[in-house]
Design an enzyme around this catalytic site. Structure first.
Site, mmCIF file in Angstrom:
data_model
loop_
_atom_site.group_PDB
_atom_site.id
_atom_site.type_symbol
_atom_site.label_atom_id
_atom_site.label_comp_id
_atom_site.label_asym_id
_atom_site.label_seq_id
_atom_site.Cartn_x
_atom_site.Cartn_y
_atom_site.Cartn_z
ATOM 1 N N GLY A 29 0.788 -1.221 0.000
ATOM 2 C CA GLY A 29 0.000 0.000 0.000
ATOM 3 C C GLY A 29 0.821 1.271 0.000
ATOM 4 O O GLY A 29 0.507 2.229 -0.706
ATOM 5 N N ASP A 49 8.965 -8.278 -3.091
ATOM 6 C CA ASP A 49 7.619 -8.445 -2.546
ATOM 7 C C ASP A 49 7.105 -9.825 -2.934
ATOM 8 O O ASP A 49 7.319 -10.268 -4.064
ATOM 9 C CB ASP A 49 6.678 -7.357 -3.072
ATOM 10 C CG ASP A 49 5.477 -7.135 -2.159
ATOM 11 O OD1 ASP A 49 4.690 -8.099 -1.985
ATOM 12 O OD2 ASP A 49 5.326 -6.026 -1.636
ATOM 13 N N ASP A 76 9.715 -14.581 -0.698
ATOM 14 C CA ASP A 76 9.265 -14.583 0.690
ATOM 15 C C ASP A 76 10.466 -14.225 1.553
ATOM 16 O O ASP A 76 11.471 -14.952 1.564
ATOM 17 C CB ASP A 76 8.717 -15.966 1.054
ATOM 18 C CG ASP A 76 8.131 -16.013 2.463
ATOM 19 O OD1 ASP A 76 8.370 -15.067 3.245
ATOM 20 O OD2 ASP A 76 7.457 -17.008 2.788
ATOM 21 N N SER A 154 6.729 2.498 12.988
ATOM 22 C CA SER A 154 5.269 2.591 13.069
ATOM 23 C C SER A 154 4.836 3.526 14.183
ATOM 24 O O SER A 154 5.499 3.624 15.229
ATOM 25 C CB SER A 154 4.678 1.199 13.311
ATOM 26 O OG SER A 154 3.296 1.274 13.574
ATOM 27 N N TYR A 167 3.970 -7.363 16.198
ATOM 28 C CA TYR A 167 4.245 -6.301 15.233
ATOM 29 C C TYR A 167 4.923 -5.118 15.922
ATOM 30 O O TYR A 167 5.960 -4.615 15.453
ATOM 31 C CB TYR A 167 2.938 -5.856 14.585
ATOM 32 C CG TYR A 167 3.060 -4.663 13.658
ATOM 33 C CD1 TYR A 167 3.555 -4.812 12.368
ATOM 34 C CD2 TYR A 167 2.673 -3.391 14.067
ATOM 35 C CE1 TYR A 167 3.673 -3.729 11.513
ATOM 36 C CE2 TYR A 167 2.777 -2.294 13.226
ATOM 37 C CZ TYR A 167 3.272 -2.471 11.945
ATOM 38 O OH TYR A 167 3.392 -1.388 11.108
#
Length: 262
Positions: A29, A49, A76, A154, A167
């Site tokens: 995204g 990716d 991967d 993040s 995460y």
């Protein structure tokens, strides 16, 4: 400092002309638009990716004149042997100039429901892949006396989200690596910084059960009253990857509309 090398395809112009960029999660995204913007700025991009459909979409959106500078590598990142082999091929003849560690997986559920193996899987993709990419890129960057490393952290590190323990832990590790690498690599002309995206309307938001309520939550917290776009992230990454950011290192820059102010 190295001079930009010639690259395949049309003659490249722009802030990243001739620069070789490794970008993990490049078709996602936020990665999709940043990849296109880097190509427009003259970069040669090695886009890693594993999502075939997103890779196809990125390729379809790439202008024909820039397509020769985009290398889509479907892999991967948890496949350590495959990743190392791919990186060895990329760096065999020429060094990488820029590494962007962006790929991440983000399972969501209460902490007690995660197994240790699930924690390890998140760490493998979100952190260990960055270690492997950096190990492959460092010799070339050190030899040429120039490099840019950008780790994507993040907004969740500020502590406002539940059910994302692996995460958030992984992003904390990336921030630690940012600071450690910045200190260690600066003497070789390599800068290392982090970008902390805020709440962007990407696939990551699909984990929220109440989309409208989540959008209100976002807007209530941001100082800038609009949703962020991939161009906002791309602008920050392009700057940190450029010659102009050569005296900025070890920083975690929030691109979040003024949600977190430190």
């Amino acid at each position: 400092m190295n001079s930009p090398s010639a690259v395949a395809g049309a003659v490249a112009q722009g802030r990243l002309a001739g620069r070789r960029v490794l970008y993990t999660g490049a078709s996602g995204g936020l990665g999709h638009q940043t990849t296109l913007d880097m190509l427009a700025e003259g970069a040669e991009v090695f886009a890693l990716d594993r999502d075939h459909s997103k890779n196809a979409s990125l390729l379809a959106d790439t202008p024909e004149a820039q397509a020769a500078r985009l290398h889509l590598l479907e892999i991967d990142l948890a496949d350590v042997a495959g990743l190392r082999a791919t990186l060895a091929r990329i760096t065999a003849d020429k060094p990488l100039d820029v590494v962007i560690n962006n790929a991440a997986i983000y399972p969501s559920k209460p902490f007690e429901e995660f197994t240790l193996e699930e924690h390890r899987t998140v760490h493998a993709v979100n952190v260990e892949a960055a270690l492997i990419c950096m190990a492959a890129a460092l010799p070339g960057m050190r030899a040429q006396g120039w490099g840019r490393v950008i780790n994507v952290t993040s907004i969740t590190l500020t502590g406002g989200w539940e059910n994302l323990t692996p995460y958030v832990q992984s992003k904390g590790a990336l921030l630690g690596l940012t600071r450690a690498w910045a200190r260690e690599f600066g003497k070789w002309g390599i800068t290392v910084n982090a970008i902390a995206p805020g709440a962007f309307p990407t696939d990551a938001e699909k984990i929220h059960p109440d989309p409208e309520g989540y959008v209100k939550f976002v807007m209530d917290h941001q100082a800038v009253k609009r949703r962020g776009t991939p161009h906002d992230i791309a602008a920050a990454i392009l700057f940190l990857a450029s010659e102009g950011a050569g005296f900025i290192t070890g920083q975690n820059i929030a691109v979040d509309g003024g949600w977190n102010m430190t």
